[in-house]
Motif scaffolding. Structure first.
Motif, PDB file in Angstrom:
ATOM      1  N   GLU A   1       2.145  -6.648 -15.563  1.00 26.77           N
ATOM      2  CA  GLU A   1       3.207  -5.643 -15.447  1.00 26.77           C
ATOM      3  C   GLU A   1       3.805  -5.341 -16.812  1.00 26.77           C
ATOM      4  OE1 GLU A   1       3.879  -3.865 -12.792  1.00 26.77           O
ATOM      5  OE2 GLU A   1       2.512  -4.991 -11.522  1.00 26.77           O
ATOM      6  N   LYS A   2       4.017  -6.368 -17.619  1.00 24.59           N
ATOM      7  CA  LYS A   2       4.559  -6.186 -18.969  1.00 24.59           C
ATOM      8  C   LYS A   2       3.617  -5.311 -19.790  1.00 24.59           C
ATOM      9  CE  LYS A   2       4.015  -9.649 -21.649  1.00 24.59           C
ATOM     10  NZ  LYS A   2       4.080 -10.989 -22.217  1.00 24.59           N
ATOM     11  N   SER A   3       2.343  -5.617 -19.756  1.00 21.89           N
ATOM     12  CA  SER A   3       1.357  -4.828 -20.506  1.00 21.89           C
ATOM     13  C   SER A   3       1.299  -3.389 -19.996  1.00 21.89           C
ATOM     14  CB  SER A   3      -0.028  -5.455 -20.392  1.00 21.89           C
ATOM     15  OG  SER A   3      -0.045  -6.720 -20.987  1.00 21.89           O
ATOM     16  N   ASN A   4       1.347  -3.219 -18.689  1.00 19.79           N
ATOM     17  CA  ASN A   4       1.300  -1.872 -18.115  1.00 19.79           C
ATOM     18  C   ASN A   4       2.514  -1.040 -18.517  1.00 19.79           C
ATOM     19  OD1 ASN A   4      -1.127  -2.459 -16.908  1.00 19.79           O
ATOM     20  ND2 ASN A   4      -0.265  -2.809 -14.876  1.00 19.79           N
ATOM     21  N   LEU A   5       3.688  -1.667 -18.526  1.00 23.33           N
ATOM     22  CA  LEU A   5       4.891  -0.948 -18.943  1.00 23.33           C
ATOM     23  C   LEU A   5       4.789  -0.516 -20.395  1.00 23.33           C
ATOM     24  CD1 LEU A   5       7.599  -3.129 -17.196  1.00 23.33           C
ATOM     25  CD2 LEU A   5       7.294  -0.666 -16.871  1.00 23.33           C
ATOM     26  N   ARG A   6       4.313  -1.414 -21.229  1.00 19.55           N
ATOM     27  CA  ARG A   6       4.190  -1.074 -22.654  1.00 19.55           C
ATOM     28  C   ARG A   6       3.100  -0.026 -22.883  1.00 19.55           C
ATOM     29  NH1 ARG A   6       5.421  -7.116 -24.863  1.00 19.55           N
ATOM     30  NH2 ARG A   6       7.673  -6.851 -24.832  1.00 19.55           N
ATOM     31  N   GLY A   7       2.047  -0.084 -22.102  1.00 26.44           N
ATOM     32  CA  GLY A   7       0.959   0.871 -22.255  1.00 26.44           C
ATOM     33  C   GLY A   7       1.274   2.238 -21.697  1.00 26.44           C
ATOM     34  N   ALA A   8       2.121   2.300 -20.669  1.00 28.74           N
ATOM     35  CA  ALA A   8       2.422   3.578 -20.012  1.00 28.74           C
ATOM     36  C   ALA A   8       3.058   4.565 -20.977  1.00 28.74           C
ATOM     37  CB  ALA A   8       3.330   3.359 -18.808  1.00 28.74           C
ATOM     38  N   SER A   9       3.983   4.105 -21.789  1.00 29.62           N
ATOM     39  CA  SER A   9       4.638   5.012 -22.735  1.00 29.62           C
ATOM     40  C   SER A   9       3.622   5.610 -23.695  1.00 29.62           C
ATOM     41  CB  SER A   9       5.724   4.269 -23.515  1.00 29.62           C
ATOM     42  OG  SER A   9       6.760   3.893 -22.657  1.00 29.62           O
ATOM     43  N   GLY A  10       2.712   4.800 -24.166  1.00 31.41           N
ATOM     44  CA  GLY A  10       1.679   5.293 -25.074  1.00 31.41           C
ATOM     45  C   GLY A  10       0.761   6.298 -24.396  1.00 31.41           C
ATOM     46  N   LEU A  11       0.432   6.043 -23.139  1.00 33.65           N
ATOM     47  CA  LEU A  11      -0.430   6.966 -22.406  1.00 33.65           C
ATOM     48  C   LEU A  11       0.235   8.324 -22.233  1.00 33.65           C
ATOM     49  CD1 LEU A  11      -1.895   4.640 -19.634  1.00 33.65           C
ATOM     50  CD2 LEU A  11      -3.122   5.642 -21.561  1.00 33.65           C
ATOM     51  N   PHE A  12       1.527   8.317 -21.886  1.00 33.48           N
ATOM     52  CA  PHE A  12       2.234   9.583 -21.711  1.00 33.48           C
ATOM     53  C   PHE A  12       2.329  10.332 -23.039  1.00 33.48           C
ATOM     54  CE2 PHE A  12       4.228   7.540 -17.866  1.00 33.48           C
ATOM     55  CZ  PHE A  12       3.598   8.369 -16.957  1.00 33.48           C
TER      56      PHE A  12
END
Length: 129
Positions: free
Chosen positions: A92-103
């Protein structure tokens, strides 16, 4: 059925999510990831260590009894569940950090797709009079 008026803010959030209630800011995603890392993971590890110490002491005290074997089985199950939880928190931590970059990358990609249109001479054409 007849409607006498339009809702006050049709673009606002809808109950229970859906259009208008999308997402959170990159800062909020980063803050949530930091909470997982600095609070949840740390607290979970400390609690696990404390529980393991107490359970190991109880297993030692009941050595030779069926209770010791039962406690060991419970401890093994607990440790597996904690391992699963820690993995989930990490994901979940990795996904949260990655989501901003994806957007952000998606926004830049879309901007790049529209860039040729802004360089077009079509916008310089005068409308007919």
């Amino acid at each position: 059925m007849r409607l006498n008026q339009v809702p006050a803010d049709p673009s606002g959030p809808t109950p229970g999510g859906g259009p208008g209630a999308f997402g959170s800011s990159p800062a909020e995603k980063q803050a949530a990831a930091n909470t997982i890392e600095n609070e949840l993971e740390d607290s979970t590890k400390k609690s696990t260590d404390w529980a393991d110490e107490s359970t190991n002491a109880a297993i030692k005290a009941f050595d030779g009894w069926q209770t010791a074997a039962g406690l060991k089985k419970v401890q093994d199950t607990w440790d597996q569940q904690v391992k699963t939880l820690m993995g989930r928190l990490s994901t979940e931590k990795s996904n949260l950090r990655g989501a901003s970059g994806l957007f952000a990358r998606n926004d830049l990609d879309l901007r790049g797709q529209f860039a040729p249109l802004s360089q077009s001479k079509v916008h310089d054409i005068e409308p007919p009079r």
